[in-house]
Design a protein around this motif. Sequence first.
Motif, mmCIF file in Angstrom:
data_model
loop_
_atom_site.group_PDB
_atom_site.id
_atom_site.type_symbol
_atom_site.label_atom_id
_atom_site.label_comp_id
_atom_site.label_asym_id
_atom_site.label_seq_id
_atom_site.Cartn_x
_atom_site.Cartn_y
_atom_site.Cartn_z
ATOM 1 N N LEU A 13 0.335 -1.201 -0.262
ATOM 2 C CA LEU A 13 0.488 0.054 -0.040
ATOM 3 C C LEU A 13 1.044 1.120 -0.282
ATOM 4 O O LEU A 13 0.775 2.004 -0.328
ATOM 5 C CB LEU A 13 -1.226 -0.042 1.225
ATOM 6 C CG LEU A 13 -2.145 -0.989 1.197
ATOM 7 C CD1 LEU A 13 -2.975 -0.634 2.550
ATOM 8 C CD2 LEU A 13 -3.249 -0.734 0.192
ATOM 9 N N ARG A 14 1.994 0.980 1.346
ATOM 10 C CA ARG A 14 2.688 2.600 0.485
ATOM 11 C C ARG A 14 3.527 2.564 -0.584
ATOM 12 O O ARG A 14 3.080 3.293 -1.395
ATOM 13 C CB ARG A 14 3.790 2.487 1.926
ATOM 14 C CG ARG A 14 5.141 3.246 2.359
ATOM 15 C CD ARG A 14 4.083 4.353 2.828
ATOM 16 N NE ARG A 14 5.228 5.217 2.593
ATOM 17 C CZ ARG A 14 5.111 6.973 1.661
ATOM 18 N NH1 ARG A 14 4.601 6.898 0.466
ATOM 19 N NH2 ARG A 14 6.201 7.606 1.917
ATOM 20 N N ARG A 15 3.839 1.414 -1.146
ATOM 21 C CA ARG A 15 4.527 1.663 -2.367
ATOM 22 C C ARG A 15 3.456 1.603 -3.450
ATOM 23 O O ARG A 15 3.789 3.094 -4.284
ATOM 24 C CB ARG A 15 5.160 0.417 -2.912
ATOM 25 C CG ARG A 15 6.576 -0.436 -2.849
ATOM 26 C CD ARG A 15 7.353 -1.546 -2.960
ATOM 27 N NE ARG A 15 7.066 -1.318 -4.495
ATOM 28 C CZ ARG A 15 6.899 -2.679 -5.371
ATOM 29 N NH1 ARG A 15 7.489 -3.798 -4.736
ATOM 30 N NH2 ARG A 15 7.060 -2.714 -6.496
ATOM 31 N N LEU A 16 1.840 2.136 -3.453
ATOM 32 C CA LEU A 16 1.279 2.050 -4.419
ATOM 33 C C LEU A 16 0.989 3.393 -4.603
ATOM 34 O O LEU A 16 1.186 4.351 -5.015
ATOM 35 C CB LEU A 16 0.578 1.478 -4.494
ATOM 36 C CG LEU A 16 -1.110 1.987 -5.366
ATOM 37 C CD1 LEU A 16 -0.674 1.148 -6.863
ATOM 38 C CD2 LEU A 16 -2.605 0.452 -5.569
ATOM 39 N N GLN A 17 0.985 3.529 -2.666
ATOM 40 C CA GLN A 17 0.885 5.273 -2.692
ATOM 41 C C GLN A 17 2.048 6.371 -3.213
ATOM 42 O O GLN A 17 1.407 7.259 -3.180
ATOM 43 C CB GLN A 17 0.320 5.739 -0.346
ATOM 44 C CG GLN A 17 -0.446 6.987 -0.752
ATOM 45 C CD GLN A 17 1.012 7.928 -0.195
ATOM 46 O OE1 GLN A 17 2.076 7.459 0.038
ATOM 47 N NE2 GLN A 17 0.590 8.940 -0.119
ATOM 48 N N GLY A 18 3.293 5.299 -3.163
ATOM 49 C CA GLY A 18 4.015 6.331 -3.163
ATOM 50 C C GLY A 18 4.607 6.995 -4.822
ATOM 51 O O GLY A 18 4.796 7.481 -5.316
ATOM 52 N N PHE A 61 1.493 6.562 -6.961
ATOM 53 C CA PHE A 61 0.286 7.169 -7.115
ATOM 54 C C PHE A 61 0.576 9.115 -6.462
ATOM 55 O O PHE A 61 0.580 9.961 -8.061
ATOM 56 C CB PHE A 61 -1.071 7.360 -6.181
ATOM 57 C CG PHE A 61 -2.404 6.893 -6.918
ATOM 58 C CD1 PHE A 61 -3.291 6.763 -7.082
ATOM 59 C CD2 PHE A 61 -1.431 5.189 -6.618
ATOM 60 C CE1 PHE A 61 -3.709 6.133 -7.966
ATOM 61 C CE2 PHE A 61 -2.738 3.823 -7.006
ATOM 62 C CZ PHE A 61 -4.031 4.767 -7.647
ATOM 63 N N VAL A 62 1.998 9.326 -5.494
ATOM 64 C CA VAL A 62 2.048 11.131 -5.316
ATOM 65 C C VAL A 62 3.286 11.000 -6.362
ATOM 66 O O VAL A 62 3.151 12.809 -6.885
ATOM 67 C CB VAL A 62 2.309 10.888 -3.906
ATOM 68 C CG1 VAL A 62 3.251 12.089 -3.560
ATOM 69 C CG2 VAL A 62 1.542 10.883 -3.655
ATOM 70 N N TRP A 97 1.033 11.437 -10.053
ATOM 71 C CA TRP A 97 0.480 12.569 -9.997
ATOM 72 C C TRP A 97 1.250 14.028 -9.466
ATOM 73 O O TRP A 97 0.290 14.771 -10.277
ATOM 74 C CB TRP A 97 -0.705 12.759 -8.437
ATOM 75 C CG TRP A 97 -0.892 14.186 -7.465
ATOM 76 C CD1 TRP A 97 -0.723 15.144 -7.349
ATOM 77 C CD2 TRP A 97 -2.425 14.598 -8.478
ATOM 78 N NE1 TRP A 97 -1.606 16.239 -7.587
ATOM 79 C CE2 TRP A 97 -3.189 15.693 -7.544
ATOM 80 C CE3 TRP A 97 -3.804 13.753 -8.213
ATOM 81 C CZ2 TRP A 97 -3.607 16.257 -7.203
ATOM 82 C CZ3 TRP A 97 -4.928 13.591 -7.944
ATOM 83 C CH2 TRP A 97 -4.945 15.298 -7.542
ATOM 84 N N PRO A 116 -1.579 16.166 -3.878
ATOM 85 C CA PRO A 116 -2.725 14.791 -3.917
ATOM 86 C C PRO A 116 -3.723 15.358 -2.942
ATOM 87 O O PRO A 116 -4.964 15.470 -2.926
ATOM 88 C CB PRO A 116 -2.302 13.891 -3.861
ATOM 89 C CG PRO A 116 -1.325 13.803 -4.462
ATOM 90 C CD PRO A 116 -0.611 15.445 -4.161
ATOM 91 N N GLU A 132 -5.705 8.039 -12.814
ATOM 92 C CA GLU A 132 -5.581 7.075 -12.334
ATOM 93 C C GLU A 132 -5.970 5.934 -13.632
ATOM 94 O O GLU A 132 -5.601 4.743 -13.329
ATOM 95 C CB GLU A 132 -7.032 6.759 -11.622
ATOM 96 C CG GLU A 132 -7.033 7.735 -10.151
ATOM 97 C CD GLU A 132 -7.490 7.070 -9.535
ATOM 98 O OE1 GLU A 132 -8.249 5.984 -9.316
ATOM 99 O OE2 GLU A 132 -7.228 7.746 -8.441
ATOM 100 N N LEU A 136 -10.343 -1.747 -1.362
ATOM 101 C CA LEU A 136 -9.950 -0.955 -0.577
ATOM 102 C C LEU A 136 -11.047 -0.208 0.510
ATOM 103 O O LEU A 136 -9.971 0.102 2.501
ATOM 104 C CB LEU A 136 -9.228 0.281 -1.106
ATOM 105 C CG LEU A 136 -8.034 -0.252 -1.378
ATOM 106 C CD1 LEU A 136 -8.054 0.773 -2.969
ATOM 107 C CD2 LEU A 136 -6.245 -0.743 -0.872
#
Length: 166
Positions: free
Chosen positions: A30-35, A37-38, A41, A54, A133, A152
């Motif tokens: 999740l942290r990797r995916l969030q990174g 995305f950021v 973005w 974001p 996305e 999620l």
Amino acid sequence: MSRAEPSETGEDRTAGETPAALAPFTGYRLRRLQGLFVTHWGRWYRERDIAITPVQGGILLLIGENAGLTQIALARLLKVEPPTLLQSLTPLVEAGYVARSRSERDGRAFALNLTDTGADIAGVIAEESRRHEADLLAGLSDKERADLLRLLDKALASGEGSLGDG
């Protein structure tokens, strides 16, 4: 039991591969995916000359959908403390995207509204975020994206429930 020996630099790993020691941990992925995305973005919006994070984009969308929302109500929606919200909100006010005024219902509270410029930026963010996305999740089918969102949401509800916040 044999296992592959990674190189010292990790160069043998393929994109998206999770190191074996971290593979059982959802939070790592999740942290990797969030990174990702950021990072995506930031690149996406820099190319469009929009200096919005974001979190700030989400703030604009929420205010646009809830004109007159108070800062306290917005903090609750985002599940953050009011001082944390102000860190992201203040630059939006200073940039002229959000207008802050005393609430008609509660003179102690500040009501938030998008300015015309803020509404224009929120419109761009709403439209471009769908493309952003879609680009980032191009490897997933429509069903897989829907499943991901559903899972999620379920994980968020479970996590919030375990903290007593749900």
